[in-house]
Design an enzyme around this catalytic site. Structure first.
Site, short mmCIF file in Angstrom:
data_model
loop_
_atom_site.label_atom_id
_atom_site.label_comp_id
_atom_site.label_asym_id
_atom_site.label_seq_id
_atom_site.Cartn_x
_atom_site.Cartn_y
_atom_site.Cartn_z
N GLY A 130 16.52 -4.02 15.26
CA GLY A 130 16.98 -3.29 14.08
C GLY A 130 16.26 -3.69 12.81
N LYS A 174 2.32 5.65 16.91
CA LYS A 174 2.00 6.89 17.63
C LYS A 174 0.53 6.94 18.04
CE LYS A 174 5.65 6.95 17.12
NZ LYS A 174 6.70 6.32 16.35
N LYS A 221 0.85 -1.20 0.00
CA LYS A 221 0.00 0.00 0.00
C LYS A 221 0.87 1.24 0.00
CE LYS A 221 -3.60 -1.92 2.93
NZ LYS A 221 -3.82 -2.07 4.35
N HIS A 253 5.05 32.97 27.84
CA HIS A 253 5.00 32.44 29.21
C HIS A 253 3.55 32.22 29.61
CE1 HIS A 253 6.07 31.96 33.42
NE2 HIS A 253 5.11 32.81 33.74
N CYS A 269 6.05 3.37 7.30
CA CYS A 269 5.70 4.44 8.23
C CYS A 269 4.19 4.52 8.45
CB CYS A 269 6.24 5.77 7.70
SG CYS A 269 5.78 7.16 8.72
N GLY A 300 16.92 -1.96 23.25
CA GLY A 300 16.56 -0.74 23.99
C GLY A 300 16.73 0.51 23.16
N ALA A 320 11.42 8.38 8.61
CA ALA A 320 10.49 8.72 7.53
C ALA A 320 10.84 10.06 6.89
CB ALA A 320 9.07 8.77 8.10
C1 LIG Z 1 7.54 0.49 14.47
C2 LIG Z 1 8.18 1.59 13.69
C3 LIG Z 1 8.02 2.90 14.12
C4 LIG Z 1 8.60 3.94 13.41
N1 LIG Z 1 8.40 5.20 13.85
C5 LIG Z 1 8.97 6.23 13.18
C6 LIG Z 1 8.74 7.57 13.58
O1 LIG Z 1 8.02 7.82 14.55
N2 LIG Z 1 9.32 8.56 12.87
C7 LIG Z 1 10.12 8.30 11.80
O2 LIG Z 1 10.63 9.24 11.20
N3 LIG Z 1 10.34 7.04 11.37
C8 LIG Z 1 9.78 6.00 12.03
N4 LIG Z 1 9.98 4.72 11.57
C9 LIG Z 1 10.85 4.51 10.41
C10 LIG Z 1 10.09 4.78 9.10
O3 LIG Z 1 8.95 3.97 9.05
C11 LIG Z 1 11.01 4.49 7.94
O4 LIG Z 1 12.20 5.21 8.09
C12 LIG Z 1 10.36 4.88 6.61
O5 LIG Z 1 9.18 4.15 6.42
C13 LIG Z 1 11.34 4.62 5.46
O6 LIG Z 1 10.71 4.92 4.25
P1 LIG Z 1 11.17 4.22 2.90
O7 LIG Z 1 10.40 4.88 1.83
O8 LIG Z 1 12.64 4.18 2.81
O9 LIG Z 1 10.73 2.69 3.05
P2 LIG Z 1 9.34 1.98 3.38
O10 LIG Z 1 8.42 2.88 4.12
O11 LIG Z 1 9.70 0.69 4.02
O12 LIG Z 1 8.69 1.75 1.95
C14 LIG Z 1 9.17 0.82 1.07
C15 LIG Z 1 8.02 0.36 0.21
O13 LIG Z 1 8.52 -0.43 -0.86
C16 LIG Z 1 7.61 -1.47 -1.10
N5 LIG Z 1 8.34 -2.54 -1.79
C17 LIG Z 1 9.41 -3.23 -1.34
N6 LIG Z 1 9.80 -4.12 -2.26
C18 LIG Z 1 8.96 -3.98 -3.31
C19 LIG Z 1 8.86 -4.62 -4.56
N7 LIG Z 1 9.69 -5.59 -4.93
N8 LIG Z 1 7.89 -4.22 -5.40
C20 LIG Z 1 7.02 -3.24 -5.05
N9 LIG Z 1 7.07 -2.62 -3.88
C21 LIG Z 1 8.04 -2.98 -3.02
C22 LIG Z 1 7.13 -1.86 0.28
O14 LIG Z 1 5.90 -2.55 0.22
C23 LIG Z 1 7.02 -0.51 0.96
O15 LIG Z 1 5.72 0.03 0.83
C24 LIG Z 1 9.37 3.65 12.24
C25 LIG Z 1 9.53 2.33 11.80
C26 LIG Z 1 8.93 1.32 12.51
C27 LIG Z 1 9.09 -0.08 12.02
#
Ligand SMILES: Cc1cc2nc3c(=O)[nH]c(=O)nc-3n(C[C@H](O)[C@H](O)[C@H](O)COP(=O)(O)OP(=O)(O)OC[C@H]3O[C@@H](n4cnc5c(N)ncnc54)[C@H](O)[C@@H]3O)c2cc1C
Length: 471
Positions: free
Chosen positions: A271, A54, A40, A450, A45, A184, A326
């Site tokens: 991680g 959140k 989706k 303030h 994120c 942690g 994100a």
């Molecule tokens: C529990 C949790 C809490 C978090 N909280 C925060 C926060 O509060 N603030 C913050 O800044 N960051 C947070 N993060 C980190 C944040 O979610 C990521 O840094 C961010 O989503 C990275 O974005 P991205 O576009 O690199 O990858 P992603 O969001 O992982 O997007 C990658 C996309 O590629 C798609 N994809 C992968 N392979 C294929 C394929 N072969 N074909 C088609 N589609 C594919 C996936 O389905 C996915 O939708 C959190 C992460 C987690 C797990």
């Protein structure tokens, strides 16, 4: 602009924060864009990360506020948690944001291709869709934005039964009576905070000698103290040597003489690894480092015309660990779109990226920690202001935590570190100040309203400018 149904200026693989930000910016700049996603739009994120966690943290915080409302003279009964409704509240937030993104795809006239994408060569992404295979050609560039996944440990994998990770934790049918969290750092701490608010006994195991190891050491210490006061147990400097499900829970064995722990559930927060396997990256000749796609500061991979962004990458020539956040992924997506449009792009300043741990209390920081500033050779001065001295913080619930500002002697503010109420909202001011390299004496001239929490930041600038008011 390229046209024709399967030829685009830019083809983006993955529609998380990085991928969709790149798509929208490229479209704004007049390029034709194909955005490929197998799940989706919104990625980790929106669907499995920032937003659902959140939402849960907000519900958790509300539970604690109700629990402690007697301190403010409001008498209530012990809160009853309807976990099913908590989950639907969370889903409601996610779904509203998801609809918004789908609308933006239409508004930007981005071609959204649903299916499993694969890099076929430096100009082509093939997608296995419900209707068969589609080949998308990129005239200007391919952007890899396939993100990351939650890592397991060699001896135990999350399965959604006794062993959870963030993915399973967000869909769990119930809150366990007890949970052991391995890790942690921010994901482990946010879930620890949620579980504790909803009544679980929580133990966090961390291999290093402190939690939130990327934070300023004083912040880590205060955060641990505050979470301990909430009843969360920490075992630091311990290594988990084995773990497994038992009939009624889990058993975790620690190395050396550290013994064995049991709980109803185990939560892995160890991680996130790069989503790069089986996607044709290696075959296309793209340099990888432990699975992460290696990019330069302009997000170029080792193959001409192929860029990569977000959680997937490691940045050559950047000494620190590339932040998996994100807003970092979004910024990188925007920068790649602008580079593809021929604009001069300023590299990302990773040091001055703000970040937040949304536990209760929250942590937020930007810039260098005291130790990092010293290691970088600065003659460092610091000022710290406790929320206990601030009326607004005290009325919000006790005034726990502080703001710590790090500056160069006779120089700019280098870092601001907050642990305490609403730190996530307070950090934006600090973000502007560190990014503009303002001096404490300059910002000390700006007065804060303030009574507000932001006064704590102002007090640190006043102190560093040699004119402390309440400090
Ligand atoms: C529990 C949790 C809490 C978090 N909280 C925060 C926060 O509060 N603030 C913050 O800044 N960051 C947070 N993060 C980190 C944040 O979610 C990521 O840094 C961010 O989503 C990275 O974005 P991205 O576009 O690199 O990858 P992603 O969001 O992982 O997007 C990658 C996309 O590629 C798609 N994809 C992968 N392979 C294929 C394929 N072969 N074909 C088609 N589609 C594919 C996936 O389905 C996915 O939708 C959190 C992460 C987690 C797990």
């Amino acid at each position: 602009m390229a046209n024709g149904s399967d030829s685009f200026d830019v083809v983006i693989l993955g529609a998380g924060n990085g991928g969709y930000a790149c798509a929208f910016r490229a479209a704004e700049l007049g390029m034709s864009v194909a955005l490929v996603e197998r799940d989706k739009i919104g990625g980790t994120c929106l669907h499995r990360g920032c937003i659902p966690t959140k939402a849960l943290l907000h519900a958790a915080e509300l539970t604690d506020e109700i629990r402690h409302s007697g301190d403010f003279g409001i008498l209530t009964q012990e809160p009853q948690v309807d976990w099913g409704k908590v989950l639907s509240f969370k889903e409601g937030v996610v779904s509203q944001m998801h609809k918004g993104l789908q609308g933006l795809v239409r508004r930007h006239k981005v071609t959204y291709v649903e299916g499993d994408g694969r890099l076929a060569d430096s100009r082509t992404v093939t997608v296995t869709t419900g209707d068969g295979e589609r080949s998308l050609r990129a005239e200007r560039g391919v952007v890899l934005a396939s993100g990351s996944y939650a890592r397991d440990l060699p001896f135990i994998q999350a399965d959604g039964k006794r062993v959870h990770n963030s993915l399973y934790g967000l869909q769990a049918e119930d809150i366990p009576s007890s949970v052991i969290i391995i890790g942690g750092n921010y994901i482990g701490l946010e879930f620890a905070s949620v579980y504790r608010s909803f009544g679980a006994e929580v133990t966090v195991l961390e291999m290093l000698d402190r939690i939130a190891p990327a934070e300023d050491a004083d912040v880590s210490k205060q955060l641990q103290r505050s979470l301990e006061a909430r009843g969360i147990d920490f075992r630091l400097g311990v290594e988990v040597s084995d773990a497994g499900a038992t009939e009624d829970g889990v058993e975790v064995r620690l190395g050396g003489d550290d013994g064995t722990l049991t709980a109803e559930r185990l939560f892995l927060a160890v991680g996130r690894g790069p989503n790069s396997e089986g996607l044709g990256y290696e075959e296309a000749g793209i340099e990888l480092d432990r699975g992460f796609v290696v990019v330069d500061k302009g997000f170029r991979t080792s193959v001409d015309g192929v860029y990569a962004i977000g959680d997937l990458v490691t940045v050559r020539d950047y000494d620190g660990v590339h932040p998996q956040l994100a807003h970092v992924a979004s910024l990188e997506g925007i920068k790649v779109a602008e580079a593809l449009a021929g604009e001069d792009v300023v590299p990302v300043d990773y040091v001055n990226i703000p970040h937040v741990i949304y536990s209760q209390p929250e942590v937020a920081a930007v810039g260098l920690t005291e130790q990092a500033a010293k290691d970088a050779g600065y003659d460092v001065v610091t000022a710290r202001y406790s929320f206990a001295h601030l009326a607004r913080a005290v009325m919000l619930g006790g005034g726990e935590g502080f703001v710590k500002t790090v500056a160069a002697r006779d120089g700019a503010v280098l870092g601001v570190h907050i642990v305490g109420p609403r730190a996530s909202d307070l950090i934006s001011e600090a973000m502007l100040i560190t990014n503009w390299e303002a001096w404490p004496s300059e910002v000390a001239e700006i007065i804060h309203p303030h009574p507000t929490l932001s006064e704590a930041i102002g007090e640190t600038f006043l102190s560093l400018a040699g004119k402390p008011l309440h400090g």
